[in-house]
Motif scaffolding. Structure first.
Motif, short mmCIF file in Angstrom:
data_model
loop_
_atom_site.label_atom_id
_atom_site.label_comp_id
_atom_site.label_asym_id
_atom_site.label_seq_id
_atom_site.Cartn_x
_atom_site.Cartn_y
_atom_site.Cartn_z
N ASP A 71 34.34 34.24 53.22
CA ASP A 71 35.70 33.73 53.05
C ASP A 71 35.80 33.04 51.68
O ASP A 71 35.11 32.04 51.45
N PRO A 72 36.64 33.54 50.79
CA PRO A 72 36.75 32.89 49.47
C PRO A 72 37.27 31.47 49.55
O PRO A 72 37.11 30.70 48.60
N ALA A 73 37.87 31.09 50.68
CA ALA A 73 38.35 29.71 50.83
C ALA A 73 37.19 28.73 51.02
O ALA A 73 37.33 27.53 50.74
N THR A 74 36.04 29.24 51.48
CA THR A 74 34.91 28.35 51.76
C THR A 74 33.64 28.77 51.03
O THR A 74 32.69 27.99 50.96
N ASP A 75 33.58 29.99 50.51
CA ASP A 75 32.39 30.50 49.84
C ASP A 75 32.64 30.54 48.34
O ASP A 75 33.49 31.29 47.85
N ARG A 76 31.91 29.73 47.58
CA ARG A 76 32.15 29.59 46.14
C ARG A 76 31.87 30.89 45.40
O ARG A 76 32.58 31.25 44.45
N THR A 77 30.81 31.59 45.80
CA THR A 77 30.48 32.84 45.12
C THR A 77 31.57 33.88 45.34
O THR A 77 32.00 34.56 44.40
N ARG A 127 28.59 38.48 36.83
CA ARG A 127 28.70 38.25 38.27
C ARG A 127 27.52 38.82 39.06
O ARG A 127 27.57 38.87 40.29
N GLN A 128 26.46 39.22 38.37
CA GLN A 128 25.26 39.65 39.08
C GLN A 128 24.71 38.50 39.93
O GLN A 128 24.86 37.33 39.58
N ARG A 129 24.05 38.84 41.03
CA ARG A 129 23.47 37.82 41.90
C ARG A 129 22.48 36.96 41.11
O ARG A 129 21.68 37.48 40.32
N PRO A 130 22.48 35.64 41.32
CA PRO A 130 21.60 34.75 40.56
C PRO A 130 20.11 35.00 40.78
O PRO A 130 19.30 34.58 39.95
N ASP A 131 19.73 35.66 41.88
CA ASP A 131 18.31 35.90 42.12
C ASP A 131 17.77 37.12 41.37
O ASP A 131 16.57 37.35 41.34
N THR A 174 28.10 29.34 36.61
CA THR A 174 27.56 30.55 37.23
C THR A 174 26.06 30.71 36.97
O THR A 174 25.46 31.66 37.40
N TYR A 175 25.47 29.77 36.23
CA TYR A 175 24.05 29.91 35.90
C TYR A 175 23.16 29.99 37.14
O TYR A 175 22.13 30.63 37.15
N GLY A 176 23.54 29.28 38.18
CA GLY A 176 22.64 29.18 39.33
C GLY A 176 21.73 27.97 39.14
O GLY A 176 21.66 27.34 38.09
#
Length: 317
Positions: free
Chosen positions: A31-37, A181-185, A312-314
């Motif tokens: 949910d974009p309302a609660t999930d920052r990513t 926007r690639q995953r930080p991992d 967005t650095y992580g």
């Protein structure tokens, strides 16, 4: 419909489709309302005409209403990552990557959707001799994640062989997609983050592992072609043609940032393979697709995006 629309590839794909004039229903359980990513990934789509976002879990939601008038489904939803798939989380991988896919294929069959593009992974090939992987090679997945991705693509293809199924399937085996926007991992993100911040970089293994790096814009172009070209079918490699080692990635990040990354070497991770490399012939033949962005220019664009949004650095590289 784009499933996994709040993810890395999904958000780029949905944005490109809307810009091209398509009407897109994006589905994601985050949910974009609660999930920052999710909120950050979907910010480029906020307020755009032609895009509707639905927060729903494909394991339990009613899928048929989401497919009304849909002529293509891009099925990118799923749980990624090799390392977390070992151990107690495997059930989540099985549920999201296989069981949810089964529900999606049942729904597209009922609703008469003519094309489904499924996001698979180069990890299904497993260890290779270092040569280019061809779609006809026997898969040898070496992690639980890779096992679920192979099951996902083959499940979609099996559904499409039924006499009553109107849906043709293209399963795209993506090779190490990177970019904003690639995953930080993921390694490219971590290397660029280390270069920008001075944080140390964890390197699993000796860094000689080689990957076929695919820039996000090229991956999206191939994905859209897979949905729109009538003769496209079956399994197709999507590899960016930029074969590079992890040490190469570190060196490019050093050059772009003008500083030396501090590397902390650790033991290799279970399920990681030494080399991935795509044979591109089938993508060229069926999709008319050629990657356009080499790794130097792709990493430069990726770094510029990170520098523009430090949040967005992580947490760590």
């Amino acid at each position: 419909m784009v499933t996994g629309a709040a993810g890395f590839i999904g958000s780029h794909l949905a944005h490109t489709l809307v810009q091209a004039g398509a009407v897109v229903v994006g589905v994601d359980r985050r949910d974009p309302a609660t999930d920052r990513t999710a909120a950050a990934n979907l910010s480029v789509l906020r307020g755009l005409p032609g895009y509707m976002h639905v927060t729903a879990d494909l394991l339990s939601c009613a899928i048929d209403p989401l497919l009304v008038d849909a002529n293509a489904v891009f099925h990118l939803a799923g749980i990624p990552g090799v390392r977390p798939s070992w151990g107690p989380r495997f059930g989540e991988y099985l549920a999201s990557n296989v069981l949810a896919t089964h529900r999606v294929m049942d729904a597209v069959t009922r609703m008469g959707v003519t094309r489904l593009v499924a996001a698979s992974s180069s990890s299904v090939y497993g260890p290779t001799d270092g040569g280019a992987s061809v779609e006809t090679d026997r898969p040898q997945p070496s992690s639980p994640y890779a096992v679920t991705k192979l099951a996902e693509e083959q499940l979609c293809l099996a559904h499409s062989t039924q006499a009553h199924c109107p849906t043709s399937v293209v399963a795209l085996r993506y090779f190490t997609v990177y970019g904003p926007r690639q995953r930080p991992d993921m390694f490219t993100h971590r290397a660029l983050t280390a270069a920008l911040t001075g944080q140390p970089l964890r390197l699993y293994g000796d860094g000689h592992q080689r990957r076929d790096f695919t820039y996000i814009d090229d991956a999206v172009t191939a994905t859209i072609a897979a949905a729109t070209i009538p003769t496209a079918s079956g399994v197709i490699n999507v590899g960016g043609g930029s074969s590079a080692s992890l040490l190469d990635v570190i060196n490019i990040a050093n050059s772009l940032a003008g500083r030396e990354i501090q590397v902390h070497q650790e033991n290799p991770r279970s399920g990681d393979v030494l080399t991935t490399r795509a044979n591109p012939d089938r993508a060229h033949e069926l999709l008319g697709w050629q990657p356009q962005v080499d790794i130097h220019n792709g990493m430069r664009a990726h770094m510029q995006a990170l520098a523009a949004e430090p949040a967005t650095y992580g947490r760590a590289a």
